[in-house]
Design a protein around this motif. Structure first.
Motif, PDB file in Angstrom:
ATOM      1  N   VAL A  99      44.127  20.429  37.647  1.00  0.00           N
ATOM      2  CA  VAL A  99      45.476  19.990  37.995  1.00  0.00           C
ATOM      3  C   VAL A  99      45.908  20.669  39.289  1.00  0.00           C
ATOM      4  N   PRO A 100      46.289  19.922  40.322  1.00  0.00           N
ATOM      5  CA  PRO A 100      46.684  20.527  41.600  1.00  0.00           C
ATOM      6  C   PRO A 100      47.853  21.496  41.417  1.00  0.00           C
ATOM      7  N   GLY A 101      47.767  22.621  42.107  1.00  0.00           N
ATOM      8  CA  GLY A 101      48.867  23.568  42.110  1.00  0.00           C
ATOM      9  C   GLY A 101      48.878  24.549  40.954  1.00  0.00           C
ATOM     10  N   THR A 102      47.907  24.459  40.033  1.00  0.00           N
ATOM     11  CA  THR A 102      47.901  25.394  38.918  1.00  0.00           C
ATOM     12  C   THR A 102      47.178  26.676  39.304  1.00  0.00           C
ATOM     13  N   ARG A 103      47.607  27.764  38.680  1.00  0.00           N
ATOM     14  CA  ARG A 103      46.948  29.053  38.836  1.00  0.00           C
ATOM     15  C   ARG A 103      46.130  29.286  37.574  1.00  0.00           C
ATOM     16  N   ASP A 104      44.802  29.105  37.667  1.00  0.00           N
ATOM     17  CA  ASP A 104      43.959  29.160  36.492  1.00  0.00           C
ATOM     18  C   ASP A 104      43.573  30.605  36.194  1.00  0.00           C
ATOM     19  N   LEU A 105      44.144  31.135  35.118  1.00  0.00           N
ATOM     20  CA  LEU A 105      43.876  32.511  34.705  1.00  0.00           C
ATOM     21  C   LEU A 105      43.243  32.547  33.319  1.00  0.00           C
ATOM     22  N   ARG A 106      42.372  31.576  33.062  1.00  0.00           N
ATOM     23  CA  ARG A 106      41.690  31.520  31.764  1.00  0.00           C
ATOM     24  C   ARG A 106      40.340  32.218  31.776  1.00  0.00           C
ATOM     25  N   ALA A 358      42.180  48.053  39.783  1.00  0.00           N
ATOM     26  CA  ALA A 358      43.507  48.021  40.393  1.00  0.00           C
ATOM     27  C   ALA A 358      44.255  46.747  40.025  1.00  0.00           C
ATOM     28  N   ARG A 359      43.551  45.635  39.951  1.00  0.00           N
ATOM     29  CA  ARG A 359      44.195  44.361  39.614  1.00  0.00           C
ATOM     30  C   ARG A 359      44.680  44.368  38.169  1.00  0.00           C
ATOM     31  N   LEU A 360      43.844  44.854  37.257  1.00  0.00           N
ATOM     32  CA  LEU A 360      44.271  44.928  35.859  1.00  0.00           C
ATOM     33  C   LEU A 360      45.440  45.891  35.710  1.00  0.00           C
ATOM     34  N   ASP A 361      45.345  47.049  36.348  1.00  0.00           N
ATOM     35  CA  ASP A 361      46.409  48.043  36.237  1.00  0.00           C
ATOM     36  C   ASP A 361      47.732  47.508  36.785  1.00  0.00           C
ATOM     37  N   ILE A 420      45.070  36.639  29.659  1.00  0.00           N
ATOM     38  CA  ILE A 420      45.329  36.424  31.084  1.00  0.00           C
ATOM     39  C   ILE A 420      44.225  37.086  31.887  1.00  0.00           C
ATOM     40  N   ALA A 421      43.416  36.292  32.591  1.00  0.00           N
ATOM     41  CA  ALA A 421      42.352  36.846  33.418  1.00  0.00           C
ATOM     42  C   ALA A 421      42.951  37.507  34.654  1.00  0.00           C
ATOM     43  N   THR A 422      42.505  38.722  34.941  1.00  0.00           N
ATOM     44  CA  THR A 422      43.001  39.456  36.111  1.00  0.00           C
ATOM     45  C   THR A 422      41.936  39.650  37.177  1.00  0.00           C
ATOM     46  N   SER A 423      40.701  39.220  36.913  1.00  0.00           N
ATOM     47  CA  SER A 423      39.599  39.480  37.844  1.00  0.00           C
ATOM     48  C   SER A 423      39.810  38.806  39.193  1.00  0.00           C
ATOM     49  N   ARG A 424      40.557  37.691  39.216  1.00  0.00           N
ATOM     50  CA  ARG A 424      40.842  37.003  40.478  1.00  0.00           C
ATOM     51  C   ARG A 424      42.344  36.981  40.778  1.00  0.00           C
ATOM     52  N   LEU A 425      43.060  37.923  40.203  1.00  0.00           N
ATOM     53  CA  LEU A 425      44.508  37.999  40.396  1.00  0.00           C
ATOM     54  C   LEU A 425      44.824  39.137  41.368  1.00  0.00           C
TER      55      LEU A 425
END
Length: 445
Positions: A99-106, A358-361, A420-425
Motif C-alpha cells: 500500500v503506497p505511503g505505509t510504513r511497514d514495521l512488521r 540505538a534504534r531499539l533504545d 514493532i520492528a525497529t531494525s529499519r526504524l
C-alpha cells in the motif's frame, strides 16, 4: 464446554456425513474456516462427542490429532481443547506493505545499508579449487576452524544449512516423528510455530520471562516427555529478552532425570546481539544443539546457518540436508569464511550492532516517556502490550503504519501485543511512531 453442557449445533450427529477420524476432522475444520466455530471456542469433551456421534473415544482422539497437526485446535483433555484460528498456526503475513505511503514495521529484516559488502568475498569464494565437484562434507573444514572458537563448547561437531529455518527443520525432522511434543518458548517467532506444526509436532508452550524460561512451567512441560526443548537464549524474538546465567543453570537442573530431551538453541542475531550467550551446551553438551544464523549479520542472501551439536545429531541432520538439498553452496560458505577473517567486515558488524541497539533504545525510551510499559532491550523489535490487537493494527494503518499482530507469535490465545520492528526504524523517527501508537488509545500504560 463441560461434559454437562448442551451439544452445539455443529456437533450433532446429522452434521457429519463421515464419522471416521478423517471425516470428523474434515467437518470440524470446515466449520472452523466458515466461522461456525469461533477462535477460542471450547470443543466438546472426547466422551461427549463420541457419545453424540456414536463412535469410540479413540476415534475422536484421532480426529483431534489430525486437527492439532494442522494447528486448528490446541489443548488437552485435562485443560480443554479450543480452536486456535481459522488458518491454524501456519500463518502468512498480510500484504499491506504494497500500500503506497505505509510504513511497514512488521518484518525483522536487517537494514541493507548496515550489511557488509559481499563483492570481494564472493570473488574470492568463486576462485576456490574443485568448485563444481560434488561433495559430501557437512561443512568446509576452513569454515569450521573459523567458527569453532566462538562456539559455546569445543566438543561439538558442525554442519551448515541453508539459513536458520532450514537448520531448525533439519534438526527437528531428524530428531522427531509426527505427534512428538516439543517444548517451545512463548511468545516466539511466527514462522517457527508454522514450521513445527507443519512437521506434525505438538507444541507445549512455556513462557519466556525477563530472565529466561519460566521454571515452574518448564518443569510441568517436561512431565509430558518432550522430544525437544526449543529456545532462543539471547535477543529472543519477539520480546528482546535474554536468558541469564542463573536461569540457564536452574532450567538445566530440571533436565537431569532419566528422560533427556534435546535442547535446540537458536541464535538468530549472532554477533549483532548485545547480550552474553549463556548456553545449556556448556552444562549438557551431549544433549544440546546450537544453531547460529549468519543471515541478519552478514547478509540474507548468504542463506547460511551453522548447526553445532553432538556427533550423532549432526550426522542425522546432515543426512536430512543431503537427502533434500544435496549440500549448502561452497561459494556461500567460502564467502562467509572470507568475511569472518576480514577486519573491515568485523568493524562493519560492530557498527551495525551499535546502530540496531540505538534504534531499539530510541523507540523503547520514547514509549516509556509516554507511559507505555515495554521491556524489550535487545534485538530487532519491540514487544508492546495493548488492549486489543485488531483495533491497534487498524488504528495504526489509518496513520500509515503497519505492525504485526502478537497473536501470530503464540501457539494459543494469550495477552494481546503488537510487534514493532525497529531494525529499519531510524532513531529520528522513533518519537513519531511512538506517538502513532499512543494515538490508537490501545497501548497498555
Amino acid at each position: 464446554m463441560t461434559g454437562n453442557g448442551a451439544m452445539p449445533a455443529w456437533a450433532r450427529r446429522d452434521v457429519f456425513p463421515d464419522v471416521t477420524p478423517r471425516g470428523i476432522a474434515s467437518s470440524i475444520a470446515t466449520s472452523i474456516r466458515d466461522d461456525v466455530i469461533a477462535p477460542g471456542e471450547a470443543l466438546p469433551t472426547v466422551r461427549d462427542l463420541a457419545a453424540e456421534l456414536r463412535v469410540s473415544p479413540s476415534t475422536i482422539s484421532a480426529a483431534w490429532g489430525l486437527l492439532k497437526r494442522r494447528g486448528l485446535i490446541a489443548g488437552t483433555g485435562k485443560s480443554g481443547v479450543r480452536v486456535t484460528s481459522a488458518s491454524g498456526q501456519v500463518r502468512r503475513l498480510e500484504l499491506m506493505s504494497t500500500v503506497p505511503g505505509t510504513r511497514d514495521l512488521r518484518l525483522l529484516h536487517p537494514d541493507v545499508s548496515l550489511l557488509p559488502a559481499l563483492d570481494q568475498a564472493l570473488i574470492g569464494a568463486a576462485q576456490q579449487p574443485n568448485l563444481n565437484e560434488y561433495y559430501d562434507s557437512p561443512i568446509l573444514p576452513e569454515l569450521e576452524t573459523a567458527i569453532a572458537p566462538t562456539w559455546p563448547v569445543r566438543s561439538h561437531h558442525f554442519a551448515v544449512a541453508n539459513g536458520g529455518a532450514d537448520a531448525i527443520w533439519a534438526v527437528l525432522h531428524a530428531h522427531s516423528v509426527p505427534g512428538d511434543r516439543v517444548v517451545v518458548e512463548m511468545p516466539t517467532q511466527p514462522q517457527l510455530i508454522s514450521l513445527m506444526v507443519d512437521l506434525g509436532l505438538s507444541i507445549v508452550p512455556v513462557p519466556y520471562g525477563p530472565d529466561g524460561l519460566d521454571e515452574r512451567a518448564l518443569r510441568d512441560a517436561l512431565q509430558t516427555l518432550p522430544a525437544a526443548v526449543f529456545l532462543q537464549p539471547r535477543s529472543q524474538a519477539p520480546t528482546g529478552r535474554s536468558m541469564t546465567r542463573e536461569n540457564r543453570d536452574r532450567i538445566v537442573s530440571h533436565m537431569s532425570g532419566r528422560h533427556q530431551p534435546l535442547v535446540i538453541e537458536y541464535d538468530d542475531l549472532g554477533p549483532l546481539s548485545r547480550r552474553e550467550y549463556w548456553s545449556t551446551a556448556e552444562l549438557r553438551p551431549a544433549h544440546t544443539v546450537v544453531i547460529r544464523s549468519y543471515e541478519k549479520s552478514y547478509g540474507p542472501d548468504l542463506r547460511l546457518a551453522v548447526i553445532g551439536g553432538p556427533d550423532e545429531v549432526i550426522q542425522r541432520a546432515h543426512a536430512e540436508i543431503r537427502l533434500t538439498r544435496q549440500w549448502t553452496s561452497r561459494i556461500l560458505q567460502s564467502a562467509l569464511l572470507w568475511m569472518l577473517r576480514d577486519d573491515a567486515t568485523e568493524q562493519q558488524v560492530h557498527r551495525a550492532r551499535a546502530e540496531y541497539g540505538a534504534r531499539l533504545d530510541a523507540f523503547t525510551e520514547a514509549l516509556r516517556a509516554r507511559g507505555v510499559d515495554v521491556d524489550s532491550d535487545d534485538g530487532f523489535c519491540a514487544w508492546v502490550p495493548v488492549h486489543d490487537e485488531g483495533r491497534t493494527i487498524e488504528a495504526l494503518a489509518l496513520q500509515g503504519v503497519v505492525a504485526l499482530r502478537g497473536e501470530s507469535s503464540w501457539s494459543a490465545p494469550n495477552p494481546p501485543h503488537v510487534r514493532i520492528a525497529t531494525s529499519r526504524l531510524p532513531v529520528e523517527d522513533a518519537d513519531a511512531i511512538a506517538d502513532a501508537l499512543v494515538r490508537t488509545g490501545e497501548v497498555t500504560r
